[in-house]
Design a protein around this motif. Sequence first.
Motif, PDB file in Angstrom:
ATOM      1  N   GLU A   1      -0.433   7.856   8.048  1.00 30.16           N
ATOM      2  CA  GLU A   1      -0.250   6.406   8.185  1.00 30.16           C
ATOM      3  C   GLU A   1      -0.492   5.940   9.613  1.00 30.16           C
ATOM      4  OE1 GLU A   1      -0.062   4.012   6.192  1.00 30.16           O
ATOM      5  OE2 GLU A   1       0.255   5.091   4.320  1.00 30.16           O
TER       6      GLU A   1
ATOM      7  N   HIS B   1      -7.473   6.324   5.093  1.00 33.99           N
ATOM      8  CA  HIS B   1      -6.781   7.177   4.118  1.00 33.99           C
ATOM      9  C   HIS B   1      -7.761   8.023   3.311  1.00 33.99           C
ATOM     10  CE1 HIS B   1      -2.962   5.782   5.157  1.00 33.99           C
ATOM     11  NE2 HIS B   1      -2.858   4.733   4.380  1.00 33.99           N
TER      12      HIS B   1
ATOM     13  N   GLU C   1       0.841  -1.187   0.000  1.00 34.30           N
ATOM     14  CA  GLU C   1       0.000   0.000   0.000  1.00 34.30           C
ATOM     15  C   GLU C   1       0.876   1.236   0.000  1.00 34.30           C
ATOM     16  OE1 GLU C   1      -2.324   3.184   1.912  1.00 34.30           O
ATOM     17  OE2 GLU C   1      -0.859   2.042   3.038  1.00 34.30           O
TER      18      GLU C   1
ATOM     19  N   HIS D   1      -8.018   0.455   7.296  1.00 35.07           N
ATOM     20  CA  HIS D   1      -6.828   1.233   6.940  1.00 35.07           C
ATOM     21  C   HIS D   1      -7.098   2.107   5.706  1.00 35.07           C
ATOM     22  CE1 HIS D   1      -2.301   1.603   6.827  1.00 35.07           C
ATOM     23  NE2 HIS D   1      -2.623   2.058   5.632  1.00 35.07           N
TER      24      HIS D   1
END
Length: 582
Positions: A357, A345, A318, A341
């Motif tokens: 992150e 983002h 990623e 996750h």
Amino acid sequence: MNRFLLFGFFALVSASACFAELDRGAFTFINYDLELRVDPSGQALAARGRITLRNDSSQPQKVAAMQISSTLSWRLMQVAEKPVQFETQPYTTDIDHTGSVAEAIITLPAAVPPRGTVELEVGYSGTISADATRLTRIGTPATVALGSDWDQISASFTAVRGIGFVAWYPVEIEAASLSSSNALFQALGKWKAREAQSSLKVNFCWINDESPLTVVANGQLLGIGRASPKEEGQGITGCTPYRFAPLGLTVPTFAIGDFVALQQPLITVYHIPEHEAVAGDYATAAQKLAPFVEQWLGPPHDRVRVVELNSAQAAPFESGGVFFTPLNSEDPKPLQLQMAHQLAHSSLASERPWIYEGVAHFLQAVEREQQDGRQTALDYMSGQLPPLVEAERAVDEAAAKGQPPPAEAASQSLISATDDVFYHTKAMYVWWMLRDMLGDQALRRALHSYRTGQDKEPSYMQHLIEAQAKRDLGWFFDDWVYNDRGLPDFRVASVYAHKNAQGGDYLVTITVENLGGAGAQVPLTLRMETGEITKRLEVRGKSTSSIRIEAPSAPLEVVVNDGSVPEMDMGNNTFKVETSGK
Ligand SMILES: [Zn+2]
């Protein structure tokens, strides 16, 4: 009409050039404008374009150097439309999957003064096939190595990552080896930090026999790719332009294939035609996770992008908000973590990696807690801890001797970290600790109030969090975000237990010492003959702290840190209690 036909490649190799003054760190590559021709069935790549180099050293530079993957060859090197002298040498380094690069050492027509720029027109071509030499030569079994270094151009699977994997665009980095602990990641981090403001524009072109191909990259799409039949009725070609700007810490990555796009409001999954059902499972997982992520970060402003890697063994990757992965939905839990996750983002934009992150990794851990409870989440995090402990060792050892940390290590404060073990793993723990200190509601309100456009100062996030926490967290940010003080190392220094004269209770005084340089508010559990009590205790770096607990039954042992605070050494955290007056 096919611009490839205009690629008049020729090589110009000079036999004599003086490299005495070669400084590999002198030039920053500030702008790339490339056209890439990818021929999957021939595993081939040919590139042509312009690159602007800026001299960031204090000396005028007459020699520049550029590295590309060792399976590519330099074909063209011009300045102001005139060929320039260059020599090519193989250069052993692990920045490329082949463990080597082809380095062109170029004699410029005139010295470039400090802060001056020079534009080079370059051409290079060759093949990119699966290669894990850099891993196998240090003893990694071939199947594992190829699962990690999966980058290739081939008829069935074309996906190539940039810096740190395949030098498919020119770079210039001092040799770094995977065999010397953190050296490669530091060298790559340094290059990425230098290039963070640079711009890379690539027109990705392909040729194929019959069917049109789709190009997906983790940059901004500049236009819709159009396919057209090649002249003389031979096959079909097309081009799709992307821009990566500013590059930031993104690893420019592209995949080219016979992709079908499954489009939903939250997510686009680019998959091979046979995998429609499993692509649907990804979309379902994103939908399921959306309310959870929205609770923490607000609604998404972007779609999640998932790109299928057509190789079941390939390790997911990623970067730049795009997730490249073999599609597999047999186990829904890891899939849900990944969707948490990716949704993070698309919901929280930030140019600070420890926020962008760090929060995404943190929400994976929180989702793990939702799935199977707090202990599972702590185990999930501690599974990622060993590389961080390794990376912090230098800072920790210097601190133990009362010395300042080595410069390379000290630069990895979360605010300026370029090594992902810091802005992924350490940042995940920092967010988890903040959550433990503040509670969910306050941390959510702080995250909701974050605006990337207003994040001008490193302390912006601290102020948002303090506004919700209603207390000073300066010490915590100093130890964990603005500086790299290593990790804490707690030990229970002493436990005194006395039986109360009046009742059957015990009064227990516990002193915890922190041998490390970073302070934390750490959970401490007192186990008794019946039941246990958990309290939180703030222990600053290189100091001790005490707490008194009233215990309803005889104390047996004290355990400091349940794993929610990352520690150098968890082996000294338990203390057996010997009670007096019993
Ligand atoms: Zn990420």
